[in-house]
Design an enzyme around this catalytic site. Structure first.
Site, PDB file in Angstrom:
ATOM      1  N   LEU A   1       0.889  -1.161   0.000  1.00 58.42           N
ATOM      2  CA  LEU A   1       0.000   0.000   0.000  1.00 58.42           C
ATOM      3  C   LEU A   1       0.921   1.202   0.000  1.00 58.42           C
ATOM      4  CD1 LEU A   1      -2.834  -0.522   2.660  1.00 58.42           C
ATOM      5  CD2 LEU A   1      -3.122  -0.081   0.229  1.00 58.42           C
ATOM      6  N   ASP A   2       0.664   2.178  -0.854  1.00 56.13           N
ATOM      7  CA  ASP A   2       1.562   3.321  -0.864  1.00 56.13           C
ATOM      8  C   ASP A   2       1.468   4.090   0.453  1.00 56.13           C
ATOM      9  OD1 ASP A   2      -0.375   5.524  -1.126  1.00 56.13           O
ATOM     10  OD2 ASP A   2      -0.658   4.846  -3.172  1.00 56.13           O
ATOM     11  N   ARG A   3       2.423   4.929   0.693  1.00 52.20           N
ATOM     12  CA  ARG A   3       2.537   5.652   1.960  1.00 52.20           C
ATOM     13  C   ARG A   3       1.285   6.468   2.274  1.00 52.20           C
ATOM     14  NH1 ARG A   3       4.977  10.710   3.532  1.00 52.20           N
ATOM     15  NH2 ARG A   3       5.247  11.168   1.336  1.00 52.20           N
ATOM     16  N   ASP A   4       0.633   6.999   1.243  1.00 51.96           N
ATOM     17  CA  ASP A   4      -0.536   7.858   1.438  1.00 51.96           C
ATOM     18  C   ASP A   4      -1.840   7.080   1.613  1.00 51.96           C
ATOM     19  OD1 ASP A   4       1.045  10.134   1.173  1.00 51.96           O
ATOM     20  OD2 ASP A   4       0.836  10.124  -1.006  1.00 51.96           O
ATOM     21  N   SER A   5      -1.780   5.763   1.463  1.00 53.11           N
ATOM     22  CA  SER A   5      -2.982   4.934   1.588  1.00 53.11           C
ATOM     23  C   SER A   5      -3.019   4.268   2.956  1.00 53.11           C
ATOM     24  CB  SER A   5      -3.007   3.867   0.492  1.00 53.11           C
ATOM     25  OG  SER A   5      -3.043   4.481  -0.775  1.00 53.11           O
TER      26      SER A   5
END
Length: 178
Positions: free
Chosen positions: A42-46
């Site tokens: 999961l990307d950092r912003d998710s």
């Protein structure tokens, strides 16, 4: 027997155990279990569900798009998606790295989620809405790129479910064995 951990990844946390020198929080800030690795990212912003396992074959079955494991996302978007935007998501759209597979997409009421830290920016003049999006692929930042492509940039992205495993009952930063 393989171990499978369900983790509710908070916003801002990297989906890896080691830091790249940036000082950002990683999985090791939350999980102290030796020999497990994320099955996907999961990307950092998710935020949301991240599965971790000590079984390489299970990791591949979860993360590899060939197995078409459905992933359910709750997505807060900018603007109010109309039927045409949702229909485009349902039939598949063409991104820079090629066409997406058809997704399931529908408008939903705002879900009862934990507050995000930091909070989502609020703009009085721009409405927002929530959609549920179910995909079977897992390209880099795919959901964000899909919603932007149909004119509704993602404000908040929470992965709620992978296959039959969900975040139900798991607070942000917490985990449990499956």
């Amino acid at each position: 027997m393989a171990r499978l951990i369900l983790f509710n990844k908070p916003h801002g946390v990297l989906s890896q155990f080691s830091d790249d020198g940036s000082g950002r929080p990683t999985l090791s800030s939350y999980i102290d279990v030796p020999g497990i690795y994320p099955a996907g990212r999961l990307d950092r912003d998710s935020e949301g569900l991240l599965l971790l396992t000590d079984d390489g074959k299970l990791q591949a079955r979860i993360a590899d798009p060939r197995y078409k494991k459905p992933k359910t996302y709750l997505v807060q978007v900018e603007g109010l998606p109309d039927d045409a935007a949702l229909s485009a998501l349902r039939t598949g759209i063409t991104l820079k790295d090629g066409p997406t597979l058809p997704a399931q997409a529908c408008r939903i009421a705002p879900p009862d989620l934990w507050p995000r830290v930091p909070p989502i920016r609020y703009r009085k003049s721009v409405p927002d809405a929530w959609i549920e999006l179910i995909i079977t692929e897992g390209r880099n930042r795919q959901v964000r790129r899909m919603t932007a492509h149909v004119g509704h940039p993602t404000l908040r992205l929470v992965r709620w479910r992978i296959g039959d495993r969900s975040l139900d009952g798991i607070a942000p930063g917490c985990w449990r064995d499956a």
